[in-house]
Design a protein around this motif. Structure first.
Motif, PDB file in Angstrom:
ATOM      1  N   UNK A   1      25.490   6.297 -64.939  1.00 20.41           N
ATOM      2  CA  UNK A   1      26.511   7.030 -64.192  1.00 20.41           C
ATOM      3  C   UNK A   1      25.935   7.622 -62.905  1.00 20.41           C
ATOM      4  N   UNK A   2      24.719   8.137 -62.967  1.00 25.20           N
ATOM      5  CA  UNK A   2      24.090   8.690 -61.763  1.00 25.20           C
ATOM      6  C   UNK A   2      23.879   7.599 -60.721  1.00 25.20           C
ATOM      7  N   UNK A   3      23.479   6.406 -61.190  1.00 24.26           N
ATOM      8  CA  UNK A   3      23.273   5.286 -60.277  1.00 24.26           C
ATOM      9  C   UNK A   3      24.575   4.909 -59.575  1.00 24.26           C
ATOM     10  N   UNK A   4      25.646   4.850 -60.344  1.00 23.04           N
ATOM     11  CA  UNK A   4      26.951   4.497 -59.774  1.00 23.04           C
ATOM     12  C   UNK A   4      27.402   5.563 -58.775  1.00 23.04           C
ATOM     13  N   UNK A   5      27.220   6.828 -59.132  1.00 18.75           N
ATOM     14  CA  UNK A   5      27.666   7.918 -58.269  1.00 18.75           C
ATOM     15  C   UNK A   5      26.887   7.996 -56.960  1.00 18.75           C
ATOM     16  N   UNK A   6      25.666   7.456 -56.957  1.00 18.48           N
ATOM     17  CA  UNK A   6      24.828   7.497 -55.753  1.00 18.48           C
ATOM     18  C   UNK A   6      25.070   6.311 -54.822  1.00 18.48           C
ATOM     19  N   UNK A   7      25.906   5.358 -55.232  1.00 20.00           N
ATOM     20  CA  UNK A   7      26.210   4.227 -54.358  1.00 20.00           C
ATOM     21  C   UNK A   7      26.921   4.734 -53.101  1.00 20.00           C
ATOM     22  N   UNK A   8      26.699   4.093 -51.955  1.00 21.22           N
ATOM     23  CA  UNK A   8      27.308   4.561 -50.702  1.00 21.22           C
ATOM     24  C   UNK A   8      28.829   4.643 -50.785  1.00 21.22           C
TER      25      UNK A   8
ATOM     26  N   UNK B   1      36.043   1.588 -60.197  1.00 21.41           N
ATOM     27  CA  UNK B   1      36.553   1.628 -58.826  1.00 21.41           C
ATOM     28  C   UNK B   1      36.475   3.065 -58.324  1.00 21.41           C
ATOM     29  N   UNK B   2      35.905   3.228 -57.141  1.00 21.70           N
ATOM     30  CA  UNK B   2      35.775   4.556 -56.552  1.00 21.70           C
ATOM     31  C   UNK B   2      35.421   4.447 -55.088  1.00 21.70           C
ATOM     32  N   UNK B   3      34.844   5.482 -54.535  1.00 20.13           N
ATOM     33  CA  UNK B   3      34.501   5.492 -53.120  1.00 20.13           C
ATOM     34  C   UNK B   3      33.548   4.353 -52.729  1.00 20.13           C
TER      35      UNK B   3
END
Length: 231
Positions: free
Chosen positions: A178-185, A124-126
């Motif tokens: 992790x990079x893929x998740x962090x790049x999600x809008x 769960x995040x932005x």
């Protein structure tokens, strides 16, 4: 008290770095020679510059600093590569990768597990709710769809994204997870995330406890990252 803690903290960091080195050497026996070569090679360039251009007291410290920095960066990459190699293919590997996400991300490993060792983890995040499945692709898709349906009921309009960790078509390699998740809008504000986490607690409270597959979740990746951050 802080003065007494400092030597112990330093010893702990050195121990972590040593463990990271030993782990890396298992998959890359020449890592020590490579790192030494990089350090000495860069240092040699600056020694030559010092002798040709001068003065030595300027170029030599600069060479040592840059050689150490370059060696540290290369070592960090090799440690991470070795750590991923160790956890790849193990049940819970995706959870180990996801738990290296830093502040601002809430990771819950194994919100759903089947007897066939198919697992769904939650982040769960932005970007909202991200469900990450690992296991046999066709089974994981069904498990992810079922979990997405449950989460959408309490999401309050927050996006629910489904990802399968793996090396097949349409899957995300754990090295890039992790990079893929962090790049999600990023679509949610911190206050909305806090509210969402409270609603998810209610969902988790009514679901039966699901055990992780036999064997520990691999933690070498997280430990390796901590060792390198402590340098």
């Amino acid at each position: 008290m802080a003065k007494n803690d400092a030597p112990a903290e330093k010893t702990s960091r050195l121990k972590q770095i040593l463990q990271a080195y030993q782990m890396t050497r298992k998959s890359d026996p020449k890592v020590g020679l490579v790192l030494a070569g990089i350090f000495l090679g860069i240092l040699a360039v600056f020694v030559v510059l010092a002798l040709v251009v001068g003065p030595l007291l300027v170029w030599l410290p600069l060479g040592v600093a840059l050689a150490f920095l370059a060696t540290t960066i290369i070592f960090g990459r090799k440690v991470e590569k070795a750590a991923y190699s160790q956890i790849e293919g193990q049940a819970g590997a995706a959870a180990s990768a996801l738990q290296t996400l830093r502040r601002g991300w809430n990771v819950t490993p194994a919100v759903a597990v089947t007897k066939n060792s198919d697992i769904v983890h939650r982040v769960v995040g932005r970007p909202g709710i991200v469900l990450v499945g690992e296991g046999q692709a066709s089974r994981v898709k069904n498990l992810l769809a079922a979990e997405a349906k449950k989460h959408n009921r309490v999401a309050g309009g927050a996006p629910v994204t489904q990802i399968i960790a793996g090396q097949g078509e349409g899957e995300i390699d754990i090295r890039k997870l992790t990079k893929h998740v962090m790049k999600l809008p990023a679509v949610m504000q911190p206050s909305e995330i806090t509210d969402l986490l409270q609603r998810l607690k209610a969902l988790d409270a009514v679901r039966p406890q699901v055990p992780m597959p036999k064997g520990p979740v691999p933690t070498s990746l997280k430990g390796a990252r901590q060792a390198m951050r402590g340098r």
